[in-house]
Write an enzyme that holds these catalytic residues in place. Structure first.
Site, PDB file in Angstrom:
ATOM      1  N   SER A 101       8.842   4.552  -7.314  1.00  0.00           N
ATOM      2  CA  SER A 101       9.171   5.365  -6.147  1.00  0.00           C
ATOM      3  C   SER A 101       7.918   5.811  -5.397  1.00  0.00           C
ATOM      4  CB  SER A 101       9.960   6.601  -6.604  1.00  0.00           C
ATOM      5  OG  SER A 101       9.943   7.607  -5.632  1.00  0.00           O
ATOM      6  N   GLY A 102       7.861   5.498  -4.103  1.00  0.00           N
ATOM      7  CA  GLY A 102       6.772   6.002  -3.271  1.00  0.00           C
ATOM      8  C   GLY A 102       6.763   7.515  -3.226  1.00  0.00           C
ATOM      9  N   ASP A 184       8.121   0.153  -4.268  1.00  0.00           N
ATOM     10  CA  ASP A 184       8.215   0.725  -2.921  1.00  0.00           C
ATOM     11  C   ASP A 184       6.882   0.569  -2.188  1.00  0.00           C
ATOM     12  OD1 ASP A 184       8.729   2.247  -0.696  1.00  0.00           O
ATOM     13  OD2 ASP A 184       9.235   4.082  -1.772  1.00  0.00           O
ATOM     14  N   CYS A 222      10.424  10.756   4.291  1.00  0.00           N
ATOM     15  CA  CYS A 222      11.369  10.472   3.216  1.00  0.00           C
ATOM     16  C   CYS A 222      12.722  10.132   3.820  1.00  0.00           C
ATOM     17  CB  CYS A 222      11.496  11.686   2.295  1.00  0.00           C
ATOM     18  SG  CYS A 222      12.758  11.487   1.015  1.00  0.00           S
ATOM     19  N   GLY A 223      13.415   9.169   3.228  1.00  0.00           N
ATOM     20  CA  GLY A 223      14.701   8.732   3.764  1.00  0.00           C
ATOM     21  C   GLY A 223      15.764   9.802   3.787  1.00  0.00           C
TER      22      GLY A 223
END
Length: 531
Positions: A101-102, A184, A222-223
């Protein structure tokens, strides 16, 4: 002939050619070391794991119950323990991956300290974590095989040929802890050339699957936060091709690219797409812009204007210089993004949604699959969703629509613990339990992941230990809450010296020095208390 037997014979032949200088070299010891180091480079890992992913994708196309899963891990040790646990509980790592995860790189792995998920961390931190994860997974292989080799030696010493054959079979059929990592790469960390260079580093570290999103690299969010800014398809597709070229240059011909669209929650764009002819990709992208029709005399200095169907329109521009899309176009733009990404060479899709709802994900994927029938989705089972509240509300709404009496429940307060033992809570939990299987079947979700679960599990376990150890329980807080559970559950790292490589080191000392080896695993080693 087993591969280890072949290696023994090969080293024995090599030893003979070097004469007396190699008298102290034991071919079986060398063969064992080779077996414990199956993957010599990160590229070996990337090629091997790419093959696993491609095989799993093909199996999923035939059987929707064969979806894959992963958990995000922020440290090599965490990833290692996850795979050791999977092998212990399920006997195989099949269809179980790692996610990098980024978000967790930004929050936990940056030299700047904790950062928001905005691509501000060092670019190389991602590739470094890929390498670290595989270092720990390879060590897990070496540790497990080392234990089998020691059992083999004991069986030989005892003259137990049946046991020896059984252990030799386990060695010959050993399943590695090395599994695919979905890594990511954020929005590519710059332009397409920067994306290509970063991709090469990640692939060389072992990544067979790269996930890239269609946000502006220098405005990345962030998404699950507001303020996301997408780019026209031509820009995004340049980066997809950069990833493919990186894979091809390094010989990972079946590397996997995941194209992520944040359009469902992104209402902004930084640039107007180039249009070469009516109805093309750029024209469709621009058709979603929020515009107003203007006459030439109504324009002001510095206005940006578009000619559309013989009329002059002015895109609505924010003080930041960004352009906004029309409200309610997120789903349409997601579908269009997905169709175009697969056409441009992506292997898998990723759609960020506001809530985890089967029918919403299915609705978008149904549209995509009208054009690309085999389109498969990676879905983020995100900790940013309040899963308890969402699924209790979904159940409440479903019951209300069916005419079922819901008067005992306050929809806005369904997170309350007072509902934990209720019928509605049980029904909602059942929906959560089958969510992954349901979306795999209904929406063609090939891979389910949780981006940052181990961030939360670490915080939770440390909170519990701190409360107990620094409170009234004192040392009992550790013994009762940690060590006793480790022993009872068979957690490998209860023998932390072994996990850190002490027994492997002893093996090597014996290879190097024979009877003169000064080993750590003798009678006075306190780890012997754990059996």
């Amino acid at each position: 002939m087993s591969s280890i037997k072949q290696d023994i014979d090969a080293v024995a032949s090599l030893k003979a050619s070097y004469g007396a200088a190699w008298d102290a070299i034991n071919p079986e010891s060398a063969a064992r070391m080779r077996a414990q180091n199956k993957f010599k480079t990160g590229l070996d890992i990337a090629k091997y794991t790419a093959g696993i992913m491609r095989r799993d994708m093909a199996e999923f196309d035939k059987d929707k119950t064969k979806y894959t899963q992963s958990l995000g891990c922020w440290h090599g040790f965490v990833g290692q323990q996850k795979l050791i646990s999977i092998k212990k509980h399920f006997g195989s790592t099949e269809r179980r991956y790692l996610y990098l995860s980024g978000w967790m790189v930004a929050a936990l792995r940056s030299d700047f300290g904790p950062l928001p998920d905005q691509s501000m961390h060092e670019k190389t931190a991602v590739a470094s974590l890929v390498e670290e994860l595989y270092t720990f997974l390879r060590q897990a292989d070496a540790r497990e095989l080392g234990g089998l080799f020691r059992e083999l030696d004991k069986a030989r010493e005892a003259g137990d040929s049946a046991k020896e054959a059984e252990i030799q079979s386990q060695i010959d059929n050993h399943e590695t802890h090395v599994v695919p990592i979905v890594a990511d790469i954020d929005a590519g960390f710059g332009n397409a050339e920067a994306t290509y260079l970063m991709a090469k580093q990640m692939i060389e570290a072992g990544a067979c699957c790269l996930q890239i999103e269609n946000q502006v690299a220098d405005e990345k969010q962030c998404g699950h936060q507001d303020g996301k800014v997408t780019v026209p398809h031509a820009d995004f597709h340049n980066k997809l091709r950069a990833l493919r070229y990186a894979f091809l240059e390094l010989g990972v011909d079946d590397g996997v690219i995941v194209a992520r669209t944040d359009s469902e929650g992104a209402g902004l764009t930084k640039e107007i797409a180039v249009v070469k002819e009516p109805g093309d990709q750029g024209d469709v992208y621009n058709s979603y812009l929020d515009v107003e029709e203007v006459a030439p005399e109504d324009t002001a200095e510095g206005d940006v204007l578009i000619s559309r169907n013989g009329k002059l329109v002015r895109p609505k521009r924010l003080p930041s210089g960004l352009y906004q899309f029309r409200q309610g176009t997120g789903h349409e733009r997601c579908v269009f993004d997905c169709i175009e990404a697969i056409t441009a060479g992506a292997d898998l899709l990723w759609i960020e949604t506001a809530v985890p709802t089967v029918h919403e994900i299915k609705g978008m994927m149904d549209e995509v699959r009208k054009v690309h029938p085999d389109a498969k989705l990676v879905y983020n089972n995100s900790p940013s969703f309040n899963w308890t509240l969402n699924f209790r509300q979904q159940t409440y709404d479903a019951w209300a629509a069916e005419g079922k009496d819901v008067s005992a429940y306050d929809r806005a307060n369904l997170m309350s613990a007072e509902y934990d033992d209720s019928e509605l809570s049980a029904a909602a939990d059942a929906r959560v339990r089958t969510f992954q299987a349901d979306t795999a079947r209904e929406a063609n979700v090939f891979h389910h992941l949780i981006t940052l679960p181990t961030y939360h599990t670490t915080a939770l376990s440390v909170d519990n230990l701190a409360k107990e150890y620094f409170g009234d329980k004192a040392m009992l807080g550790y013994v009762e809450g940690v060590q006793r559970k480790e022993i009872r559950q068979g957690i490998a790292c209860v023998k932390h010296q072994n996990m850190a490589g002490s027994d492997l080191g002893d093996d090597h000392k014996e290879y190097y020095a024979g009877e003169n080896a000064l080993k750590a695993g003798g009678a006075k080693n306190t780890s012997n208390q754990f059996g």
